[in-house]
Design an enzyme around this catalytic site. Structure first.
Site, PDB file in Angstrom:
ATOM      1  N   ASP A 281       0.864  -1.227   0.075  1.00  0.00           N
ATOM      2  CA  ASP A 281       0.307   0.138  -0.062  1.00  0.00           C
ATOM      3  C   ASP A 281       0.818   1.177  -0.098  1.00  0.00           C
ATOM      4  O   ASP A 281       2.015   1.240   0.167  1.00  0.00           O
ATOM      5  CB  ASP A 281      -1.091   0.008   1.100  1.00  0.00           C
ATOM      6  CG  ASP A 281      -2.133   0.859   0.835  1.00  0.00           C
ATOM      7  OD1 ASP A 281      -2.002   1.834   0.144  1.00  0.00           O
ATOM      8  OD2 ASP A 281      -3.139   0.660   1.509  1.00  0.00           O
TER       9      ASP A 281
HETATM   10  C1  BGC Z   1      -5.056   3.313   0.009  1.00  0.00           C
HETATM   11  C2  BGC Z   1      -5.375   2.101  -1.039  1.00  0.00           C
HETATM   12  C3  BGC Z   1      -5.009   2.699  -2.263  1.00  0.00           C
HETATM   13  C4  BGC Z   1      -3.713   3.500  -2.428  1.00  0.00           C
HETATM   14  C5  BGC Z   1      -3.260   4.106  -3.786  1.00  0.00           C
HETATM   15  C6  BGC Z   1      -3.977   4.147  -0.137  1.00  0.00           C
HETATM   16  O1  BGC Z   1      -3.708   5.279   0.690  1.00  0.00           O
HETATM   17  O2  BGC Z   1      -5.057   2.668   1.260  1.00  0.00           O
HETATM   18  O3  BGC Z   1      -6.378   1.536  -0.887  1.00  0.00           O
HETATM   19  O4  BGC Z   1      -5.133   1.680  -3.460  1.00  0.00           O
HETATM   20  O5  BGC Z   1      -3.773   4.472  -1.616  1.00  0.00           O
HETATM   21  O6  BGC Z   1      -4.012   5.239  -4.130  1.00  0.00           O
END
Ligand code: BGC
Length: 755
Positions: A281
């Protein structure tokens, strides 16, 4: 040596480029393995680390890095021009010409925004969910996106957690069916199809179990809970062929999920044989430092990559530290090679080597098409849940004056919900617009009543403040330029035959970093509701929110209640369709609706305990409140009535057998309706205590008045099993209870034996 390697690479590239441009044929697995290995042999350590690096934007520095082979993927770069520019830098400008993969959060639609995932899960309609994701994939690819960070398949039992809105709710079976449907929709039958995106099941794993519902918090759970509740939707996504997974932010039983070898390697690759890749993530590799398991970014990279996080999102740790970790002997190059193989494999499967560029012609034709809007309207209709309808107040007659009241009635942004892709508020039809379009001029009065002020912390996170007062754009609707006032709402209610109240949460109060400690309607909405109810006009309450709100008071005071969640660009039209009977409500709750925050977690598939819930105080429960939810999982009314009867199940099955269960469902009401018939099972005696009920099947059926149907379910005994204390999957022998039911708290019951 170097020259002959280069020659080999050129040959491969030439071979690949001579395929006809229209070819969407997926390469065979062995062809892919050969090409991956051939490419890997040519790569320097720096280029390998580059493939494992995802950069969060496209700027001069990243363009330079792309040319140096130091970037494998870009995040959030949208539009054919931008995408193709960056892709040229990789394909024409870098030594090995390995294409980039462009990722984006297409969570519930790209531009045609669909209902929030929690809402569409409540449709219990996997076919329509799949069709919705096909639309999302088509639009996303038209804009150059080839990889979505979806589906989010985290099971969540705590509505304080803002991200509950992104998943399919509390149940592992529903969650698994929905996960598979979304993966099929995104990826189609072939990831290389120009209209398919690679999916990413997230967040692996346990993120939905964060303590106190506080985002990013710690999750502690037994191995059994992990395997029986939180892992199944991921397993389902893997079985459906998902290309990638995303590792989660949270700590899981003391090891951060993004450094958790047990889940990322032992289970995912060892047990499930997953051969795609895992992306971290956003910054979650770097965040191993604040988690306290890594002292610095180098150690964080070592931990994450060794655990099984193949690609590093946003923090550039891998590209900076992996080469030196290998050179210093801390990290075996074979670990890096395996991660690179996984990334390249997905790129080959996605057809990126054959078709690296986005088609410049589809951007104008494939976005917000009438067919897409129609699919979204249907998905929105099916996602609404009718919670109460005393004296058949709904559907409403069209020849009357309606007062449309409430802060969400004409709020475009909130129709879209959180994580609304590339959605634009201007595309959204508000409830006020939808109702005015249906009833015609002159039948609708409007008053906002109150503004919902963002929470102070939410403001910092970018929750949009309420729009300044303005005349509504709806022709024929009485408008006001004055600030929202309860007096205006009361006066509109008095002039109307029926009131429809639109209250809830602003979209920005849900989603990531949007946990709430209270489920009360924010701001002065309760004052507005009380003032409107005092007019004694027949009132319909429509809730727009990403989680259940505290409405324990409502069933006694409001005849009709609909949970509309966030329904997407066609929200207002779909709401009007259901309110005025052009469509029937058929959604069901994908979670248990708490009576009070103090009940959380409240979920239907809980254990019985040694003192199962009973009215006296010496059984599990509270002194001051029932432990039952206000509305159970699976609950939802229709505009008609269904009778359940004649449950039949084969009396005895073997451990490798199949149980057939049927029941007779009859529409005893006066209107056609769609029922979600649900199958629940309970294993009476097992080595570990079992949930009081577990969903094992469901079917949507539509019956005319007076019509009846035998609904049949077939379940393999193996799917009734559970983990024993040593974590072996077993099918306990003995008696099982079975219910065919309209929700998780009722139904016709029977038993069968596994022998
Ligand atoms: C979120 C993810 C997301 C990623 C990319 C993160 O802050 O937890 O779910 O896919 O950002 O945008």
């Amino acid at each position: 040596m170097l020259r002959s390697s280069c020659l080999l690479v050129s040959c491969i590239i030439l071979l690949v480029w001579t395929l006809p441009a229209s070819s969407q044929q997926q390469l065979s697995d062995s062809e892919i393995e050969q090409r991956v290995n051939a490419l890997l042999q040519q790569m320097t350590l720096e280029e390998k680390a580059g493939q494992l690096n995802q950069m969060p934007d496209k700027n001069a520095k990243t363009m330079e890095m792309i040319k140096q082979g130091k970037v494998g993927s870009l995040l959030g770069v949208l539009g054919v021009k931008e995408v193709n520019e960056a892709q040229h830098a990789a394909v024409d400008g870098s030594r090995l010409k390995i294409p980039l993969i462009f990722g984006y959060d297409v969570i519930h639609g790209y531009r045609t925004i669909f209902p929030a995932p929690l809402a569409s899960a409540g449709s219990f309609d996997p076919q329509l969910i799949e069709q919705s994701e096909r639309v999302a994939a088509k639009e996303a690819t038209a804009s150059g996106v080839k990889w979505t960070f979806a589906p989010m398949v985290d099971i969540a039992r705590d509505p304080r957690w803002g991200r509950i809105v992104e998943g399919a709710g509390e149940d592992p079976y529903l969650g698994s069916v929905v996960a598979m449907a979304r993966v099929r929709g995104f990826q189609g039958s072939n990831m290389a199809d120009p209209q398919s995106v690679v999916a990413s099941a997230k967040h692996f794993v346990g993120y939905g179990a964060v303590e106190g519902g506080r985002d990013y918090n710690t999750a502690e759970m037994s191995e059994q809970l992990l395997r029986e509740v939180y892992l199944p939707p991921f397993r389902a996504a893997v079985d459906a062929g998902v290309g990638t997974l995303m590792s989660a932010f949270n700590d899981l039983n003391g090891i951060p999920a993004s450094a958790n070898h047990h889940t990322l390697t032992d289970i995912l690759h060892g047990e499930w044989k997953f051969n795609g890749f895992v992306v971290s993530d956003y910054d979650s590799v770097h965040e191993l430092i604040p988690h306290g398991t890594a002292a610095d970014d180098s150690q964080a990279s070592l931990e994450a990559l060794t655990a099984g996080v193949d690609m590093d999102m946003a923090d550039s740790d891998y590209v900076r530290y992996v080469p030196e970790l290998v050179k210093s002997g801390k990290l075996p190059e074979s670990v890096v090679d395996e991660a690179v193989r996984r990334v390249l494999r997905v790129k080959f499967k996605a057809g990126l080597f054959e078709h690296p560029y986005a088609d410049p012609n589809r951007e104008k034709t494939d976005i917000l098409t009438p067919e897409s809007l129609q699919t979204e309207r249907k998905m929105a209709q099916e996602s609404m849940v009718l919670l109460q309808n005393n004296h058949d107040l709904l559907p409403l007659k069209k020849d009357q004056t309606i007062a449309v009241i409430g802060p969400l009635a004409d709020d475009k942004a909130s129709q879209l919900g959180a994580w609304a892709g590339n959605g634009q508020a201007k595309d959204a039809v508000t409830p006020l617009e939808g109702i005015a379009a249906k009833l015609g001029k002159g039948h609708v009065l409007y008053a906002k009543g109150v503004d919902i002020q963002p929470f102070e912390r939410g403001l910092a996170a970018g929750v949009a403040a309420p729009a300044p007062p303005s005349a509504t754009g709806v022709a024929g609707v009485e408008a006001s330029n004055k600030p929202a006032s309860i007096e205006d709402a009361v006066s509109a209610a008095k002039k109307a035959d029926t009131v429809i109240l639109f209250v809830g949460e602003l979209a920005g109060m849900t989603g990531e970093a949007s946990s709430r400690a209270s489920l009360d309607l924010p701001g002065d909405q309760m004052k507005l509701i009380q003032a409107v109810l005092a007019t004694k006009k027949p009132t319909v309450l429509v809730l727009e929110s990403g989680r259940p709100q505290n409405i324990s008071w409502a069933p006694e005071h409001i005849p009709a209640i609909i949970q509309a969640w966030y329904l997407g660009v066609q929200s207002g039209n779909a709401i009007a369709d259901v309110l005025f009977g052009d469509a029937s409500p058929s959604g069901r709750l994908p979670l248990s609706w708490p009576r009070a925050v103090g009940q959380i977690p409240v979920y239907y598939n809980h254990k019985a305990t040694g003192r199962p819930s009973a009215p006296d105080r010496w059984h599990t429960g509270y002194l001051d409140l029932s432990s039952e939810p206000l509305y159970p999982f699976g609950y939802g009314l229709t505009y008609t009535k269904f009778k359940y009867g004649s449950l039949k199940a084969n009396s005895t099955i073997s451990k490798d057998g199949t149980v057939h269960v049927s029941a007779e469902i009859e529409n005893t009401g006066k209107r056609e309706g769609t029922e979600v018939v649900q199958l629940y099972v309970h294993d009476r005696v097992a080595p570990t205590s079992r949930p009081v009920r577990e969903l094992k099947g469901f079917e949507r059926i539509t019956l005319a008045p007076g019509e009846h149907k035998t609904v049949n379910f077939t379940v393999r005994a193996n799917d009734l099993g559970s983990y024993d204390p040593e974590m072996h999957w077993i099918v306990p022998l003995g008696t099982y209870d079975v219910w065919v039911a309209p929700d998780s708290a009722s139904g016709v019951a029977g038993t069968f034996e596994v022998q």
